[in-house]
Design a protein around this motif. Structure first.
Motif, PDB file in Angstrom:
ATOM      1  N   VAL A   1       0.863  -1.190   0.000  1.00 41.44           N
ATOM      2  CA  VAL A   1       0.000   0.000   0.000  1.00 41.44           C
ATOM      3  C   VAL A   1       0.895   1.234   0.000  1.00 41.44           C
ATOM      4  CG1 VAL A   1      -1.899   1.199   1.138  1.00 41.44           C
ATOM      5  CG2 VAL A   1      -1.662  -1.288   1.417  1.00 41.44           C
ATOM      6  N   ASN A   2       0.891   1.953  -1.105  1.00 42.29           N
ATOM      7  CA  ASN A   2       1.738   3.148  -1.221  1.00 42.29           C
ATOM      8  C   ASN A   2       0.910   4.400  -0.960  1.00 42.29           C
ATOM      9  OD1 ASN A   2       3.896   1.523  -1.923  1.00 42.29           O
ATOM     10  ND2 ASN A   2       3.451   1.660  -4.115  1.00 42.29           N
ATOM     11  N   THR A   3       1.379   5.237  -0.036  1.00 46.61           N
ATOM     12  CA  THR A   3       0.656   6.471   0.253  1.00 46.61           C
ATOM     13  C   THR A   3       1.101   7.564  -0.703  1.00 46.61           C
ATOM     14  OG1 THR A   3       0.575   5.897   2.612  1.00 46.61           O
ATOM     15  CG2 THR A   3       0.013   8.154   2.020  1.00 46.61           C
ATOM     16  N   ALA A   4       0.170   7.974  -1.559  1.00 44.73           N
ATOM     17  CA  ALA A   4       0.383   9.183  -2.376  1.00 44.73           C
ATOM     18  C   ALA A   4      -0.405  10.279  -1.688  1.00 44.73           C
ATOM     19  CB  ALA A   4      -0.062   8.946  -3.809  1.00 44.73           C
ATOM     20  N   SER A   5      -1.351  10.882  -2.378  1.00 53.04           N
ATOM     21  CA  SER A   5      -2.133  12.001  -1.843  1.00 53.04           C
ATOM     22  C   SER A   5      -3.066  12.434  -2.965  1.00 53.04           C
ATOM     23  CB  SER A   5      -1.181  13.153  -1.508  1.00 53.04           C
ATOM     24  OG  SER A   5      -1.880  14.362  -1.318  1.00 53.04           O
ATOM     25  N   ILE A   6      -4.098  13.194  -2.618  1.00 50.44           N
ATOM     26  CA  ILE A   6      -4.840  13.816  -3.726  1.00 50.44           C
ATOM     27  C   ILE A   6      -3.893  14.758  -4.483  1.00 50.44           C
ATOM     28  CG2 ILE A   6      -7.133  13.577  -2.681  1.00 50.44           C
ATOM     29  CD1 ILE A   6      -7.064  16.579  -2.045  1.00 50.44           C
ATOM     30  N   GLY A   7      -2.828  15.186  -3.802  1.00 49.73           N
ATOM     31  CA  GLY A   7      -1.787  15.998  -4.451  1.00 49.73           C
ATOM     32  C   GLY A   7      -1.023  15.228  -5.524  1.00 49.73           C
ATOM     33  N   GLY A   8      -1.193  13.913  -5.593  1.00 47.72           N
ATOM     34  CA  GLY A   8      -0.585  13.110  -6.656  1.00 47.72           C
ATOM     35  C   GLY A   8      -1.404  13.129  -7.934  1.00 47.72           C
ATOM     36  N   PHE A   9      -2.569  13.799  -7.862  1.00 45.02           N
ATOM     37  CA  PHE A   9      -3.433  13.948  -9.035  1.00 45.02           C
ATOM     38  C   PHE A   9      -3.682  15.417  -9.349  1.00 45.02           C
ATOM     39  CE2 PHE A   9      -4.332   9.924  -7.058  1.00 45.02           C
ATOM     40  CZ  PHE A   9      -4.419   9.034  -8.118  1.00 45.02           C
ATOM     41  N   LEU A  10      -3.503  16.261  -8.316  1.00 44.02           N
ATOM     42  CA  LEU A  10      -3.820  17.688  -8.433  1.00 44.02           C
ATOM     43  C   LEU A  10      -2.601  18.488  -7.994  1.00 44.02           C
ATOM     44  CD1 LEU A  10      -7.240  17.441  -6.510  1.00 44.02           C
ATOM     45  CD2 LEU A  10      -6.942  17.444  -9.012  1.00 44.02           C
ATOM     46  N   PRO A  11      -1.788  18.954  -8.932  1.00 43.49           N
ATOM     47  CA  PRO A  11      -0.588  19.699  -8.536  1.00 43.49           C
ATOM     48  C   PRO A  11      -0.977  21.010  -7.864  1.00 43.49           C
ATOM     49  CG  PRO A  11      -0.591  19.239 -10.909  1.00 43.49           C
ATOM     50  CD  PRO A  11      -1.945  18.889 -10.389  1.00 43.49           C
ATOM     51  N   SER A  12      -0.144  21.433  -6.914  1.00 45.75           N
ATOM     52  CA  SER A  12      -0.453  22.668  -6.193  1.00 45.75           C
ATOM     53  C   SER A  12       0.721  23.625  -6.261  1.00 45.75           C
ATOM     54  CB  SER A  12      -0.728  22.333  -4.727  1.00 45.75           C
ATOM     55  OG  SER A  12      -0.739  23.500  -3.946  1.00 45.75           O
ATOM     56  N   PRO A  13       0.422  24.950  -6.371  1.00 45.59           N
ATOM     57  CA  PRO A  13       1.502  25.917  -6.214  1.00 45.59           C
ATOM     58  C   PRO A  13       2.068  25.848  -4.797  1.00 45.59           C
ATOM     59  CG  PRO A  13      -0.558  26.992  -6.879  1.00 45.59           C
ATOM     60  CD  PRO A  13      -0.878  25.579  -6.553  1.00 45.59           C
ATOM     61  N   LEU A  14       3.282  26.285  -4.626  1.00 50.97           N
ATOM     62  CA  LEU A  14       3.945  26.445  -3.328  1.00 50.97           C
ATOM     63  C   LEU A  14       4.251  25.130  -2.618  1.00 50.97           C
ATOM     64  CD1 LEU A  14       2.095  29.650  -2.021  1.00 50.97           C
ATOM     65  CD2 LEU A  14       4.343  29.486  -3.094  1.00 50.97           C
ATOM     66  N   MET A  15       4.076  24.014  -3.284  1.00 53.24           N
ATOM     67  CA  MET A  15       4.526  22.730  -2.724  1.00 53.24           C
ATOM     68  C   MET A  15       4.934  21.790  -3.856  1.00 53.24           C
ATOM     69  SD  MET A  15       0.843  21.653  -1.013  1.00 53.24           S
ATOM     70  CE  MET A  15       0.714  19.897  -1.234  1.00 53.24           C
ATOM     71  N   SER A  16       5.719  22.332  -4.799  1.00 53.62           N
ATOM     72  CA  SER A  16       6.027  21.544  -5.996  1.00 53.62           C
ATOM     73  C   SER A  16       6.836  20.282  -5.696  1.00 53.62           C
ATOM     74  CB  SER A  16       6.721  22.397  -7.057  1.00 53.62           C
ATOM     75  OG  SER A  16       8.032  22.739  -6.674  1.00 53.62           O
ATOM     76  N   PRO A  17       7.750  20.280  -4.696  1.00 55.03           N
ATOM     77  CA  PRO A  17       8.446  19.008  -4.441  1.00 55.03           C
ATOM     78  C   PRO A  17       7.463  17.928  -4.006  1.00 55.03           C
ATOM     79  CG  PRO A  17       9.484  20.812  -3.220  1.00 55.03           C
ATOM     80  CD  PRO A  17       8.214  21.351  -3.784  1.00 55.03           C
ATOM     81  N   TYR A  18       6.497  18.328  -3.195  1.00 54.17           N
ATOM     82  CA  TYR A  18       5.488  17.377  -2.706  1.00 54.17           C
ATOM     83  C   TYR A  18       4.648  16.874  -3.878  1.00 54.17           C
ATOM     84  CZ  TYR A  18       1.926  15.411   0.391  1.00 54.17           C
ATOM     85  OH  TYR A  18       1.063  14.548   1.043  1.00 54.17           O
ATOM     86  N   SER A  19       4.140  17.807  -4.691  1.00 48.19           N
ATOM     87  CA  SER A  19       3.309  17.405  -5.842  1.00 48.19           C
ATOM     88  C   SER A  19       4.084  16.461  -6.760  1.00 48.19           C
ATOM     89  CB  SER A  19       2.873  18.629  -6.652  1.00 48.19           C
ATOM     90  OG  SER A  19       2.068  19.492  -5.893  1.00 48.19           O
ATOM     91  N   ALA A  20       5.337  16.839  -7.061  1.00 46.97           N
ATOM     92  CA  ALA A  20       6.142  16.008  -7.979  1.00 46.97           C
ATOM     93  C   ALA A  20       6.379  14.622  -7.378  1.00 46.97           C
ATOM     94  CB  ALA A  20       7.470  16.706  -8.271  1.00 46.97           C
ATOM     95  N   SER A  21       6.678  14.580  -6.089  1.00 50.94           N
ATOM     96  CA  SER A  21       6.961  13.281  -5.458  1.00 50.94           C
ATOM     97  C   SER A  21       5.710  12.404  -5.441  1.00 50.94           C
ATOM     98  CB  SER A  21       7.485  13.476  -4.033  1.00 50.94           C
ATOM     99  OG  SER A  21       6.476  13.974  -3.170  1.00 50.94           O
ATOM    100  N   LYS A  22       4.549  13.014  -5.238  1.00 51.28           N
ATOM    101  CA  LYS A  22       3.318  12.214  -5.161  1.00 51.28           C
ATOM    102  C   LYS A  22       2.859  11.764  -6.556  1.00 51.28           C
ATOM    103  CE  LYS A  22       2.972  12.198  -0.695  1.00 51.28           C
ATOM    104  NZ  LYS A  22       3.152  10.954   0.070  1.00 51.28           N
ATOM    105  N   PHE A  23       3.048  12.611  -7.576  1.00 50.19           N
ATOM    106  CA  PHE A  23       2.796  12.151  -8.948  1.00 50.19           C
ATOM    107  C   PHE A  23       3.694  10.943  -9.251  1.00 50.19           C
ATOM    108  CE2 PHE A  23       0.138  14.666 -11.973  1.00 50.19           C
ATOM    109  CZ  PHE A  23      -0.491  15.474 -11.048  1.00 50.19           C
ATOM    110  N   ALA A  24       4.934  11.008  -8.781  1.00 49.16           N
ATOM    111  CA  ALA A  24       5.870   9.903  -9.018  1.00 49.16           C
ATOM    112  C   ALA A  24       5.398   8.626  -8.317  1.00 49.16           C
ATOM    113  CB  ALA A  24       7.272  10.292  -8.547  1.00 49.16           C
ATOM    114  N   VAL A  25       4.845   8.770  -7.122  1.00 53.06           N
ATOM    115  CA  VAL A  25       4.337   7.584  -6.407  1.00 53.06           C
ATOM    116  C   VAL A  25       3.141   6.990  -7.149  1.00 53.06           C
ATOM    117  CG1 VAL A  25       3.222   6.787  -4.272  1.00 53.06           C
ATOM    118  CG2 VAL A  25       5.186   8.320  -4.145  1.00 53.06           C
TER     119      VAL A  25
END
Ligand SMILES: NC(=O)c1ccc[n+]([C@@H]2O[C@H](COP(=O)([O-])OP(=O)(O)OC[C@H]3O[C@@H](n4cnc5c(N)ncnc54)[C@H](O)[C@@H]3O)[C@@H](O)[C@H]2O)c1
Length: 273
Positions: free
Chosen positions: A139-163
């Motif tokens: 079970v890999n934890t991504a985030s809704i941020g893995g589908f919806l990129p957000s300004p001001l947290m690009s490392p998080y968005s990029a890492s979650k898209f990668a997951v």
């Protein structure tokens, strides 16, 4: 068809287990009669949390960015319990700021924990689980941020898209092998946790980032789901054999529809949230 798993008497490994979502997953797994291997980089918090659980528990201080640390975690899990049925690659952290201001170290750390940690978990656990040949789940934890990129947290968005991408590749690979190991992608919305308390260093030296971090903290505190309810929903999806674990569909689906429509219609990205 995902091979069903049995919880009672079997072992769950949870990374990032000392806080937030990890604690909810651990309590739910304990409730289901599982034996627990809990991992976190914060050794004190990990041991303190492990002591609160009514389950056979092994606490292993682990840095998921380090392949040898995750390898040692797997060694200890197999030595102590003889196998692993459920692996939650859950450890994660935040990094905020304008993309051009975030230092390379902060960017790398966020990618290293959120994406590298999942990859290290896969590398250390999947071959052993395949060798054992028993039913199991990753079970890999991504985030809704893995589908919806957000300004001001690009490392998080990029890492979650990668997951999200890694998990689907893994799902396909295990299918190709007709393996008894299944995969789930867990993509929560807001959950009460410590993730915005230490956005890896500082909130950036600009008012926009500081305001954003405060807004996210308030959102999690005031509107966040409890980790226990999040875990209950995640386990319901695991039981159902559903690849997608979306504890907050109402936070994801409408925005994802807008995003997909914008892509297909070649329009500008919709604003988030
Ligand atoms: N809270 C939310 O709203 C939310 C929403 C979507 C996804 N998530 C994801 O859920 C997961 C858990 O986060 P949380 O919200 O419970 O945050 P949290 O900060 O409360 O817990 C994260 C845990 O991970 C641990 N950790 C950090 N770096 C580590 C490392 N290198 N090795 C091992 N452990 C490490 C921390 O010490 C902490 O105990 C993360 O992957 C996060 O991205 C959280």
């Amino acid at each position: 068809m995902t091979t069903p798993i049995q919880y009672q008497g079997n072992t769950a490994v949870i990374t990032g287990a000392a806080s937030g979502i990890g604690t909810g997953l651990a309590r739910q797994a304990a409730k289901l009669g599982m034996r627990l291997v809990l991992a976190d980089v914060n050794a004190d918090a990990l041991h303190a949390f492990a002591a609160t659980l009514d389950a056979e528990t092994l606490a292993v201080p682990t840095d998921v960015t380090q392949p040898e640390s995750v390898q040692a975690l797997a060694d200890k899990a197999w030595d102590r319990f003889g196998g692993v049925t459920l692996l939650f690659n859950n450890a994660g952290l935040m990094a905020t700021g304008f993309s051009w201001e975030i230092t390379p170290e902060r960017y790398d750390r966020c990618m290293g924990v959120n994406f590298g940690g999942v990859l290290n978990g896969i590398r250390s656990f999947v071959p052993r689980m395949l060798k054992d040949g028993k039913p199991g789940r990753i079970v890999n934890t991504a985030s809704i941020g893995g589908f919806l990129p957000s300004p001001l947290m690009s490392p998080y968005s990029a890492s979650k898209f990668a997951v999200v991408a890694l998990s689907e590749s893994l799902w396909g690979e295990l299918r190709m092998l007709q393996s008894t190991i299944g995969v789930h992608l867990l993509a929560p919305g807001p959950v009460q946790s410590g993730i915005f308390n230490d956005p890896f260093g500082d909130a950036g030296n600009n008012p926009a980032t500081q305001q954003f971090v405060q807004l996210m903290r308030d959102t999690l505190t005031q509107n966040g789901m409890t980790p226990d309810e999040m875990a209950r929903r995640a386990f319901a999806g695991i039981d159902a054999g559903s690849y997608w674990l979306f504890p907050h569909p109402e936070h994801l689906f409408p925005a994802l529809e807008k995003r997909v429509a914008a892509i297909l219609n070649e329009q500008d990205p919709p604003s988030f949230p």
